[in-house]
Write a protein that holds these residues in place. Structure first.
Motif, PDB file in Angstrom:
ATOM      1  N   ARG A 137     -17.730   2.450  -2.521  1.00 26.90           N
ATOM      2  CA  ARG A 137     -16.278   2.115  -2.914  1.00 26.90           C
ATOM      3  C   ARG A 137     -15.691   3.606  -3.189  1.00 26.90           C
ATOM      4  N   PHE A 138     -14.779   4.024  -2.038  1.00 25.78           N
ATOM      5  CA  PHE A 138     -14.353   5.274  -1.891  1.00 25.78           C
ATOM      6  C   PHE A 138     -12.798   5.035  -2.293  1.00 25.78           C
ATOM      7  N   GLY A 139     -12.296   4.169  -3.005  1.00 32.35           N
ATOM      8  CA  GLY A 139     -10.902   4.257  -3.139  1.00 32.35           C
ATOM      9  C   GLY A 139     -10.409   4.826  -4.430  1.00 32.35           C
ATOM     10  N   LEU A 140      -9.205   5.203  -4.671  1.00 33.18           N
ATOM     11  CA  LEU A 140      -8.446   5.709  -5.771  1.00 33.18           C
ATOM     12  C   LEU A 140      -7.928   4.275  -6.398  1.00 33.18           C
ATOM     13  N   VAL A 141      -8.038   3.188  -5.502  1.00 36.44           N
ATOM     14  CA  VAL A 141      -7.617   1.882  -5.938  1.00 36.44           C
ATOM     15  C   VAL A 141      -8.550   0.675  -5.458  1.00 36.44           C
ATOM     16  N   HIS A 142      -9.039   0.121  -6.410  1.00 34.95           N
ATOM     17  CA  HIS A 142     -10.059  -0.914  -6.075  1.00 34.95           C
ATOM     18  C   HIS A 142      -9.335  -2.171  -5.372  1.00 34.95           C
ATOM     19  N   VAL A 143     -10.114  -2.565  -4.482  1.00 36.03           N
ATOM     20  CA  VAL A 143      -9.692  -3.579  -3.872  1.00 36.03           C
ATOM     21  C   VAL A 143     -10.823  -4.790  -3.797  1.00 36.03           C
ATOM     22  N   ASP A 152       0.661  -1.058  -0.214  1.00 37.58           N
ATOM     23  CA  ASP A 152      -0.094   0.044   0.090  1.00 37.58           C
ATOM     24  C   ASP A 152       0.877   1.374   0.016  1.00 37.58           C
ATOM     25  N   ILE A 153       1.951   1.250   0.729  1.00 35.78           N
ATOM     26  CA  ILE A 153       2.867   2.295   0.689  1.00 35.78           C
ATOM     27  C   ILE A 153       3.595   2.493  -0.769  1.00 35.78           C
ATOM     28  N   ALA A 154       3.901   1.397  -1.467  1.00 36.68           N
ATOM     29  CA  ALA A 154       4.097   1.483  -2.743  1.00 36.68           C
ATOM     30  C   ALA A 154       3.095   2.343  -3.802  1.00 36.68           C
ATOM     31  N   LEU A 155       1.765   1.893  -3.552  1.00 32.25           N
ATOM     32  CA  LEU A 155       0.986   2.549  -4.039  1.00 32.25           C
ATOM     33  C   LEU A 155       0.990   4.145  -3.937  1.00 32.25           C
ATOM     34  N   MET A 156       1.064   4.645  -2.631  1.00 33.24           N
ATOM     35  CA  MET A 156       0.861   5.940  -2.169  1.00 33.24           C
ATOM     36  C   MET A 156       2.514   6.511  -2.869  1.00 33.24           C
ATOM     37  N   LYS A 157       3.401   5.961  -2.754  1.00 37.06           N
ATOM     38  CA  LYS A 157       4.792   6.477  -3.500  1.00 37.06           C
ATOM     39  C   LYS A 157       4.548   6.702  -5.049  1.00 37.06           C
ATOM     40  N   GLY A 158       3.645   5.711  -5.632  1.00 30.47           N
ATOM     41  CA  GLY A 158       3.391   6.045  -7.067  1.00 30.47           C
ATOM     42  C   GLY A 158       2.561   7.223  -7.402  1.00 30.47           C
ATOM     43  N   LEU A 159       1.899   7.553  -6.423  1.00 26.29           N
ATOM     44  CA  LEU A 159       0.889   8.840  -6.524  1.00 26.29           C
ATOM     45  C   LEU A 159       1.853  10.235  -6.508  1.00 26.29           C
ATOM     46  N   GLY A 160       2.822   9.816  -5.682  1.00 24.09           N
ATOM     47  CA  GLY A 160       3.615  11.129  -5.387  1.00 24.09           C
ATOM     48  C   GLY A 160       3.078  12.014  -4.218  1.00 24.09           C
ATOM     49  N   LEU A 161       2.579  11.167  -3.202  1.00 22.98           N
ATOM     50  CA  LEU A 161       1.913  11.716  -1.972  1.00 22.98           C
ATOM     51  C   LEU A 161       3.097  12.440  -1.065  1.00 22.98           C
ATOM     52  N   ASP A 162       2.723  13.659  -0.672  1.00 23.55           N
ATOM     53  CA  ASP A 162       3.530  14.284   0.377  1.00 23.55           C
ATOM     54  C   ASP A 162       3.194  13.574   1.783  1.00 23.55           C
ATOM     55  N   GLY A 163       1.977  13.340   1.914  1.00 24.54           N
ATOM     56  CA  GLY A 163       1.396  12.759   3.334  1.00 24.54           C
ATOM     57  C   GLY A 163       0.599  11.863   3.260  1.00 24.54           C
ATOM     58  N   GLN A 171      -7.845  -9.824  -2.290  1.00 15.97           N
ATOM     59  CA  GLN A 171      -6.804  -8.794  -1.735  1.00 15.97           C
ATOM     60  C   GLN A 171      -6.063  -8.004  -2.892  1.00 15.97           C
ATOM     61  N   LYS A 172      -6.452  -8.520  -4.150  1.00 19.22           N
ATOM     62  CA  LYS A 172      -5.753  -7.743  -5.097  1.00 19.22           C
ATOM     63  C   LYS A 172      -6.244  -6.088  -5.213  1.00 19.22           C
ATOM     64  N   ARG A 173      -5.209  -5.319  -5.301  1.00 18.77           N
ATOM     65  CA  ARG A 173      -5.324  -3.894  -5.468  1.00 18.77           C
ATOM     66  C   ARG A 173      -5.281  -3.754  -7.036  1.00 18.77           C
ATOM     67  N   THR A 174      -6.216  -2.813  -7.597  1.00 16.49           N
ATOM     68  CA  THR A 174      -6.043  -2.283  -8.948  1.00 16.49           C
ATOM     69  C   THR A 174      -6.222  -0.856  -8.965  1.00 16.49           C
ATOM     70  N   PRO A 175      -5.440   0.189  -9.310  1.00 16.00           N
ATOM     71  CA  PRO A 175      -5.510   1.361  -9.429  1.00 16.00           C
ATOM     72  C   PRO A 175      -6.613   1.681 -10.416  1.00 16.00           C
ATOM     73  N   ARG A 176      -7.463   2.800  -9.947  1.00 17.48           N
ATOM     74  CA  ARG A 176      -8.594   3.047 -10.934  1.00 17.48           C
ATOM     75  C   ARG A 176      -7.961   4.361 -11.771  1.00 17.48           C
ATOM     76  N   ALA A 177      -8.794   4.661 -12.704  1.00 19.25           N
ATOM     77  CA  ALA A 177      -8.453   5.808 -13.545  1.00 19.25           C
ATOM     78  C   ALA A 177      -8.085   7.203 -12.539  1.00 19.25           C
ATOM     79  N   SER A 178      -8.864   7.028 -11.513  1.00 16.34           N
ATOM     80  CA  SER A 178      -8.822   8.204 -10.661  1.00 16.34           C
ATOM     81  C   SER A 178      -7.405   8.178 -10.021  1.00 16.34           C
ATOM     82  N   TYR A 179      -6.820   7.228  -9.855  1.00 17.35           N
ATOM     83  CA  TYR A 179      -5.545   7.101  -9.285  1.00 17.35           C
ATOM     84  C   TYR A 179      -4.356   7.784 -10.293  1.00 17.35           C
ATOM     85  N   ALA A 180      -4.560   7.527 -11.389  1.00 16.99           N
ATOM     86  CA  ALA A 180      -3.594   7.868 -12.473  1.00 16.99           C
ATOM     87  C   ALA A 180      -4.035   9.596 -12.592  1.00 16.99           C
ATOM     88  N   TRP A 181      -5.275   9.925 -12.516  1.00 14.68           N
ATOM     89  CA  TRP A 181      -5.461  11.301 -12.664  1.00 14.68           C
ATOM     90  C   TRP A 181      -4.711  12.120 -11.467  1.00 14.68           C
TER      91      TRP A 181
END
Ligand code: BGC
Ligand code: BGC
Length: 461
Positions: A412-418, A65-76, A423-433
């Motif tokens: 479902r509120f996620g940028l990432v579908h679960v 999950d932290i790798a997914l956050m890093k992929g977004l470029g999150l500050d926090g 337990q597979k995580r799939t980033p949605r279009a909103s994740y890339a956006w």
């Protein structure tokens, strides 16, 4: 018109979650039961009988999950700490394995360049404290401050800013007044001592955090309230609702006093809960930042039933989310300007600590979520252009998760579908956006002191 790309340099981009909604592992490493373990076991309490026993299994999968956050470029990253992992019965001995989990999580976030923003309480009270009265019992506020000291002593060397409570309004009203959330009490207005004791717990914990040199925020669920018509009766009803939802939770902290509760029929001392000196304990520590969780405005009409002094009505002219919540982006701008007008210099810098929407799983390719986020961030940029000091935005949510009474699958509120089976995580279009937005904003408004590197964190709060 200013838009989201005009948000100030150093504006902090984030995503939010909460412990019981994502962690799972409820019986592992010495975690004690919380009110949500008890409540979800109650037949009929949760849609489809779901629980958070596994949820997103984040307790084991946090590196992914932290790798997914890093992929977004999150500050926090805003997450919450489960009190019953730290103190299984809410007081007394510390569970080292529970503390060690958040220690690993914090270090992994920092390694990824992401600042952890913990919330100390996101509704999962240790069941042992509920057995003594929960937030209806004044002692819970003092237990909360002791717990705050334990985690701050362990993590405060690496985590600069902390949120005490998440949405005391929703926890009080849904949990203690209406019984649709844990602990499932149905006390109506007599639930309000639980609000006072949460605020007291906030104040006591804020002192503990400040004594350790840490910054303190409180995340309130705020809603701009509008009368259904200009009539005196609708206007009075709207004022009563505004008092209950917004001012009851913000005035004591920012102004050191409660609003007039007479329209709610609630005595000034909130049924004897408010003791001399309490408002000082709540107000005097001060707040380094106000967390605003915003989802929708609320339209209110004069009451039709004798129990409540207001009726909540729909906003039929607005689009609605999968949850049926009206989508009114400009209401976020109005909310922020209203905070500035109401509190003036008593308003600390604001951080949006939740905002987002649920989208039905069948809706592809996630366009309603992208539209929701884009329009709300534009409204936010307009409020900033009109002078409101907003420092960051944490979208709700990183992952699809356990949506309380609605269970796992329906909202479902996620940028990432679960996929909750695999337990597979799939980033949605909103994740890339969101990733592209963060990168584009940083390119246009580089953080001060950034000479083209990865984005220098600035202090929040
Ligand atoms: C509110 C949301 C809130 C939710 C709690 C809704 O009615 O509009 O802001 O988060 O209840 O589940
Ligand atoms: C809460 C979250 C919740 C979200 C959507 C907020 O009320 O803090 O835990 O999932 O809204 O309902």
């Amino acid at each position: 018109m200013p838009d989201r790309y005009d948000l100030p340099a150093g504006f902090r981009w984030g995503a939010a979650t909460a412990a019981y909604q994502i962690e799972g592992a409820v019986a592992e490493d010495g975690r004690g039961p919380s009110v949500w373990d008890t409540f979800t076991a109650r037949p009929g309490a949760i849609r489809d009988g779901h629980t958070g026993a596994v949820a997103c299994d984040h307790y084991h999968r946090y590196p992914e999950d932290i790798a997914l956050m890093k992929g977004l470029g999150l500050d926090g990253y805003r997450f919450s700490i489960a009190w019953s992992r730290i103190q299984p019965v809410g007081s007394g001995p510390v569970n080292p394995a529970g503390l060690a989990f958040y220690d690993r999580l914090a270090d992994a976030l920092l390694d990824a360049g992401i600042t952890p923003l913990p919330t100390l309480f996101h509704w999962d009270l240790p069941q042992a404290l509920e057995d003594e009265g929960g937030w209806l019992d004044r002692d819970t506020a003092y237990r909360f401050a002791e717990y705050a000291a334990i985690v701050a002593d362990r993590l405060g060397d690496r985590i600069p800013a902390w949120i005490t409570l998440n949405e005391p309004f929703v926890h009080t009203v849904f949990g203690y007044a209406m019984g649709v959330h844990a602990p499932g009490r149905t006390l109506m207005f007599e639930a309000l001592p639980a609000a006072h004791h949460q605020l007291l717990g906030h104040g006591l914990a804020a002192s503990v955090l400040h004594d350790r040199g840490l910054e303190v925020m409180l995340s309130n669920n705020l809603t701009p309230v509008e009368p259904a018509s200009p009539s005196a009766a609708d206007t009075a009803a709207a004022q009563a609702y505004d008092t209950l939802h917004n001012r009851l939770f913000t005035d004591p902290v920012l102004l050191g006093r409660y609003p007039d509760l007479s329209a709610l029929g609630v005595p000034d001392d909130i049924y004897g809960a408010v003791r001399p000196g309490d408002l000082d304990l709540i107000h005097a520590p001060g707040l380094d930042g106000l967390g605003v969780n915003y989802y929708n405005p609320t339209r209110v009409a004069a009451p039709t039933d004798p129990v409540l002094p207001f009726d909540l009505v729909d906003i039929p002219d607005a689009p609605h989310t999968a949850f049926g919540w009206p989508v009114v982006p400009d209401a976020l701008r109005r909310l922020l300007l209203g905070l500035r007008d109401t509190y003036g210099t008593a308003l600390p810098p604001v951080t949006i600590t939740e905002n987002g929407c649920s989208v039905a799983e069948s809706t592809a390719p996630d366009q309603p979520r992208i539209d929701y986020l884009a329009t709300h961030l534009d409204a936010l940029a307009q409020a900033v252009a009109e002078g409101v000091d907003v420092r960051g935005y944490y979208t709700w949510s990183l992952l699809d998760n356990f949506e309380w009474a609605e269970g796992l699958f329906s909202q479902r509120f996620g940028l990432v579908h679960v996929d909750f089976e695999t337990q597979k995580r799939t980033p949605r279009a909103s994740y890339a956006w969101y990733r592209d937005l963060i990168a584009a904003h940083r390119a246009r408004r580089p953080p001060v002191g950034d000479h083209g590197g990865g984005g220098t964190p600035v202090t929040s709060g």
